[in-house]
Scaffold this motif. Structure first.
Motif, PDB file in Angstrom:
ATOM      1  N   UNK A 158       1.240  -1.018  -0.074  1.00 36.19           N
ATOM      2  CA  UNK A 158       0.240   0.156   0.105  1.00 36.19           C
ATOM      3  C   UNK A 158       0.503   1.243   0.224  1.00 36.19           C
ATOM      4  N   UNK A 159       1.739   1.404   1.288  1.00 40.01           N
ATOM      5  CA  UNK A 159       2.684   2.138   1.072  1.00 40.01           C
ATOM      6  C   UNK A 159       3.253   2.647  -0.085  1.00 40.01           C
ATOM      7  N   UNK A 160       4.156   1.909  -0.646  1.00 43.63           N
ATOM      8  CA  UNK A 160       5.112   1.590  -2.016  1.00 43.63           C
ATOM      9  C   UNK A 160       4.573   2.832  -3.241  1.00 43.63           C
ATOM     10  N   UNK A 161       3.447   2.209  -3.047  1.00 40.28           N
ATOM     11  CA  UNK A 161       2.253   2.170  -4.892  1.00 40.28           C
ATOM     12  C   UNK A 161       1.424   4.014  -4.164  1.00 40.28           C
ATOM     13  N   UNK A 162       1.296   4.342  -3.016  1.00 38.28           N
ATOM     14  CA  UNK A 162       0.924   5.698  -2.199  1.00 38.28           C
ATOM     15  C   UNK A 162       2.093   6.171  -2.531  1.00 38.28           C
ATOM     16  N   UNK A 163       3.320   6.675  -2.326  1.00 40.53           N
ATOM     17  CA  UNK A 163       4.612   6.884  -2.429  1.00 40.53           C
ATOM     18  C   UNK A 163       4.493   7.435  -3.849  1.00 40.53           C
ATOM     19  N   UNK A 164       4.728   6.390  -4.625  1.00 37.15           N
ATOM     20  CA  UNK A 164       4.558   6.565  -5.942  1.00 37.15           C
ATOM     21  C   UNK A 164       3.415   7.037  -6.559  1.00 37.15           C
ATOM     22  N   UNK A 165       2.253   7.194  -6.194  1.00 31.87           N
ATOM     23  CA  UNK A 165       1.688   8.311  -6.843  1.00 31.87           C
ATOM     24  C   UNK A 165       1.325   9.752  -6.440  1.00 31.87           C
ATOM     25  N   UNK A 166       1.404   9.908  -5.376  1.00 31.78           N
ATOM     26  CA  UNK A 166       2.202  10.850  -4.393  1.00 31.78           C
ATOM     27  C   UNK A 166       2.934  11.402  -5.572  1.00 31.78           C
ATOM     28  N   UNK A 167       4.260  10.962  -5.475  1.00 33.14           N
ATOM     29  CA  UNK A 167       5.371  12.098  -6.134  1.00 33.14           C
ATOM     30  C   UNK A 167       5.349  12.617  -7.628  1.00 33.14           C
ATOM     31  N   UNK A 168       4.963  11.395  -8.631  1.00 34.59           N
ATOM     32  CA  UNK A 168       4.031  11.425  -9.726  1.00 34.59           C
ATOM     33  C   UNK A 168       3.309  12.738 -10.033  1.00 34.59           C
ATOM     34  N   UNK A 169       2.685  12.666  -9.008  1.00 34.95           N
ATOM     35  CA  UNK A 169       1.575  14.065  -9.049  1.00 34.95           C
ATOM     36  C   UNK A 169       1.928  15.245  -8.693  1.00 34.95           C
ATOM     37  N   UNK A 170       2.923  15.364  -8.012  1.00 34.98           N
ATOM     38  CA  UNK A 170       3.085  16.335  -7.659  1.00 34.98           C
ATOM     39  C   UNK A 170       4.158  16.806  -8.802  1.00 34.98           C
ATOM     40  N   UNK A 171       5.272  15.823  -9.233  1.00 35.05           N
ATOM     41  CA  UNK A 171       5.758  15.783 -10.319  1.00 35.05           C
ATOM     42  C   UNK A 171       5.046  17.009 -11.471  1.00 35.05           C
ATOM     43  N   UNK A 172       4.061  16.024 -11.960  1.00 36.59           N
ATOM     44  CA  UNK A 172       3.048  16.652 -12.765  1.00 36.59           C
ATOM     45  C   UNK A 172       2.183  17.749 -12.774  1.00 36.59           C
ATOM     46  N   UNK A 173       1.737  17.887 -11.049  1.00 39.24           N
ATOM     47  CA  UNK A 173       1.604  19.779 -10.416  1.00 39.24           C
ATOM     48  C   UNK A 173       2.647  20.534 -11.088  1.00 39.24           C
ATOM     49  N   UNK A 174       3.873  19.675 -11.044  1.00 39.43           N
ATOM     50  CA  UNK A 174       5.449  21.013 -11.251  1.00 39.43           C
ATOM     51  C   UNK A 174       5.295  21.352 -12.326  1.00 39.43           C
ATOM     52  N   UNK A 175       4.669  20.801 -13.351  1.00 40.09           N
ATOM     53  CA  UNK A 175       5.291  20.890 -15.068  1.00 40.09           C
ATOM     54  C   UNK A 175       4.381  22.443 -15.513  1.00 40.09           C
ATOM     55  N   UNK A 176       5.297  22.654 -16.539  1.00 40.97           N
ATOM     56  CA  UNK A 176       4.126  24.115 -16.810  1.00 40.97           C
ATOM     57  C   UNK A 176       3.750  23.958 -17.730  1.00 40.97           C
ATOM     58  N   UNK A 177       2.479  24.846 -18.336  1.00 42.84           N
ATOM     59  CA  UNK A 177       2.714  24.708 -20.113  1.00 42.84           C
ATOM     60  C   UNK A 177       2.162  25.888 -20.683  1.00 42.84           C
ATOM     61  N   UNK A 178       3.260  26.334 -21.427  1.00 42.01           N
ATOM     62  CA  UNK A 178       2.834  27.951 -21.963  1.00 42.01           C
ATOM     63  C   UNK A 178       2.615  28.758 -20.856  1.00 42.01           C
ATOM     64  N   UNK A 179       3.810  28.783 -19.914  1.00 42.79           N
ATOM     65  CA  UNK A 179       3.714  29.354 -18.441  1.00 42.79           C
ATOM     66  C   UNK A 179       3.157  29.544 -18.026  1.00 42.79           C
ATOM     67  N   UNK A 180       2.355  28.504 -17.921  1.00 41.59           N
ATOM     68  CA  UNK A 180       1.323  27.778 -16.757  1.00 41.59           C
ATOM     69  C   UNK A 180       1.228  26.869 -15.706  1.00 41.59           C
ATOM     70  N   UNK A 181       0.817  27.061 -14.702  1.00 38.65           N
ATOM     71  CA  UNK A 181       0.955  25.559 -13.950  1.00 38.65           C
ATOM     72  C   UNK A 181       0.098  24.403 -14.456  1.00 38.65           C
ATOM     73  N   UNK A 182       0.548  23.256 -14.357  1.00 40.89           N
ATOM     74  CA  UNK A 182       0.001  22.311 -14.552  1.00 40.89           C
ATOM     75  C   UNK A 182      -1.574  22.738 -13.506  1.00 40.89           C
ATOM     76  N   UNK A 183      -2.703  21.730 -13.888  1.00 39.52           N
ATOM     77  CA  UNK A 183      -3.916  22.112 -12.994  1.00 39.52           C
ATOM     78  C   UNK A 183      -4.403  20.884 -11.994  1.00 39.52           C
ATOM     79  N   UNK A 184      -5.042  21.114 -10.923  1.00 38.40           N
ATOM     80  CA  UNK A 184      -4.656  19.462 -10.078  1.00 38.40           C
ATOM     81  C   UNK A 184      -6.743  18.985 -10.533  1.00 38.40           C
ATOM     82  N   UNK A 185      -7.485  19.867 -11.471  1.00 35.73           N
ATOM     83  CA  UNK A 185      -8.407  19.604 -12.293  1.00 35.73           C
ATOM     84  C   UNK A 185      -8.238  18.408 -13.048  1.00 35.73           C
TER      85      UNK A 185
END
Lengths: 79, 399
Positions: B175-202
């Motif tokens: 459960x937790x190794x998979x959850x860590x993977x899930x959380x870190x990749x979501x953070x990675x996605x949130x820190x991405x920018x497209x056309x000067x705007x950061x990726x959105x949570x929705x």
């Protein structure tokens, strides 16, 4: 886009009032009340130098601001 | 709004929603009693809910959608971008595994306030990964606070004694190794920018639910295909119950992902563990803990204290400062800027014109640590003429 740090020297007892006014200026991204030589540092992002001059003027006329010092960002790295 | 307040507002709201969702999960697991089938039905209905929420969030004026109130970067639900795909696949796989494992735990523990704490073990994994991969590696104070939250959470999960070995294997190895993977990749996605705007949570949540659904169905197909049939049997009879749980869970994750864009995954997760205290209160109110042994009641109480102390520690021990630097003449300022940027704890570094040459923003847990790790390093650089440190007393930031 142009980024800049504007350092503000405030008259005694006016910091809170100045912050209240600064929060109304849309182009200000960050306001930090600091210790030391200056009282407030703001980070602004504007489209051009003319806009930067306008923002600086807006800050200078806020009641309590006695001096500002603008540092235009030439290069930057952010987390 | 002050960035700090927004961060806690997002996470405390997510924590409340999580605690309520756990009540629905516990109820559903009594009806379905097959973790794979419930995971399948949860994400099939979840996808439907996400589409409706996506449509709702996408409405509004041409320049401002309703969703932009939740995350200013959001415009409308869009197709996935090529550079996001791998991270979405990994986050989806992580979420599918962690959700199935989480539902499986309800076989050992029927009380949600005993199961939810196991999610917090993920903090240890996140801290370990961040120590190697993040620029701002966790400080000792952050590690201390997070360990307090983890042990507090484990103590809170004790209702009937030490968990069975099979449950502990699920918690620590699946459960937790998979959850860590899930959380870190979501953070990675949130820190991405497209056309000067950061990726959105929705959009991140929307596509995460899609990939999680795909992986859940895939796992069911491999392990037990009858779970899929059972899921389709369960959905019509319990649609409103599942739809409520998935709506709450989707909104909770949108808020959590938005918070991930403000701070590190471990800090966000630690603050979100406030859900444990709420979950315990809900369990008490619903009589789930009636007749609990006094020793375990005491353990739960001590667990609450540790979790709350951990959250308070993380919330109130951050020090932010500015460092103003003048260079000696004839030095390569760009090279120095890179050297300063490489120091841990530097949030941003700017090469400026004016009275100073470089302005750096710093984030540390104590002033002493800032002095040791940052000022001494910068002062020892031969290009630096003078440094001037100013601590931030209060801060407002547009987020």
């Amino acid at each position: 886009m142009i980024g800049a740090y504007i350092m503000i020297l405030a008259s005694p007892g006016t910091v809170n009032g100045i912050v209240k006014e600064l929060r109304k200026i849309e182009q200000i991204e960050n306001i930090s009340v600091i210790t030391g030589e200056y009282d407030i540092v703001v980070r602004v992002t504007v489209e051009n130098m003319q806009k930067l001059a306008d923002i600086t003027d807006m800050i200078n006329i806020v009641n309590g601001v006695s001096k500002t010092h603008t540092h235009v960002i030439m290069r930057e790295q952010r987390a | 709004m002050r960035k700090r307040y927004l961060f806690y507002l997002l996470l405390f709201t997510a924590a409340i929603l999580d605690a309520i969702t756990a009540l629905f999960d516990a109820r559903m697991m009594k009806i379905v009693s097959d973790p794979l089938a419930y995971a399948d039905s949860f994400f099939i209905v979840g996808m439907l809910v996400c589409m409706l929420l996506g449509l709702f969030f996408s409405t509004g004026t041409k320049n401002r959608s309703i969703g932009s109130l939740v995350d200013p970067s959001f415009k409308r639900i869009r197709m996935i971008k090529k550079e996001e795909l791998l991270y979405h696949i990994l986050a989806g796989a992580g979420n599918a595994i962690t959700t199935i494992a989480f539902f499986a735990l309800f076989f050992s523990f029927t009380d949600p306030s005993s199961v939810l704490p196991f999610y917090q073990v993920v903090l240890l994994y996140l801290l370990f990964i961040e120590a190697f991969s993040e620029k701002n590696a966790p400080t000792i104070a952050e590690i201390e606070a997070s360990v307090a939250v983890v042990f507090g959470a484990i103590m809170m999960s004790m209702t009937e004694g030490i968990p069975e070995t099979s449950a502990l294997i699920i918690v620590f190895l699946i459960m937790n190794p998979a959850y860590a993977l899930f959380t870190l990749y979501q953070r990675k996605l949130k820190s991405m920018t497209f056309g000067g705007k950061s990726n959105d949570a929705i959009n991140i949540r929307f596509w995460n639910v899609f990939f999680t659904m795909v992986f859940c169905l895939l796992f069911s197909l491999i392990i037990s295909p009858e779970s899929i049939l059972l899921a389709f049997d369960v959905i019509p009879q319990n649609f409103s119950l599942i739809a409520t749980a998935t709506t709450l869970s989707t909104i909770s994750y949108i808020l959590f992902i938005r918070a991930l864009g403000i701070s590190s995954a471990s800090i966000a997760q630690a603050v979100k563990s406030a859900s444990l205290v709420l979950s315990l209160i809900f369990s008490l109110l619903m009589g789930q803990l009636a007749g609990i042994d006094s020793t375990f009641a005491l353990l739960k109480f001590m667990g609450i204290i540790l979790v709350v102390l951990g959250i308070v520690d993380i919330s109130f021990t951050e020090v932010r400062s500015f460092l103003f630097i003048r260079l000696k003449s004839g030095q390569d300022s760009l090279k120095l800027m890179q050297k300063i940027w490489a120091i841990k704890g530097i949030d941003s570094v700017a090469l400026v014109s004016g009275e100073y040459d470089i302005i750096a923003r710093i984030r540390t847990r104590t002033l002493g640590k800032g002095y040791e790790t940052i000022i001494t390093k910068i002062n020892s650089m031969s290009e630096v003429s003078t440094t001037h440190w100013e601590s931030v007393l209060k801060e407002w930031e547009t987020v």
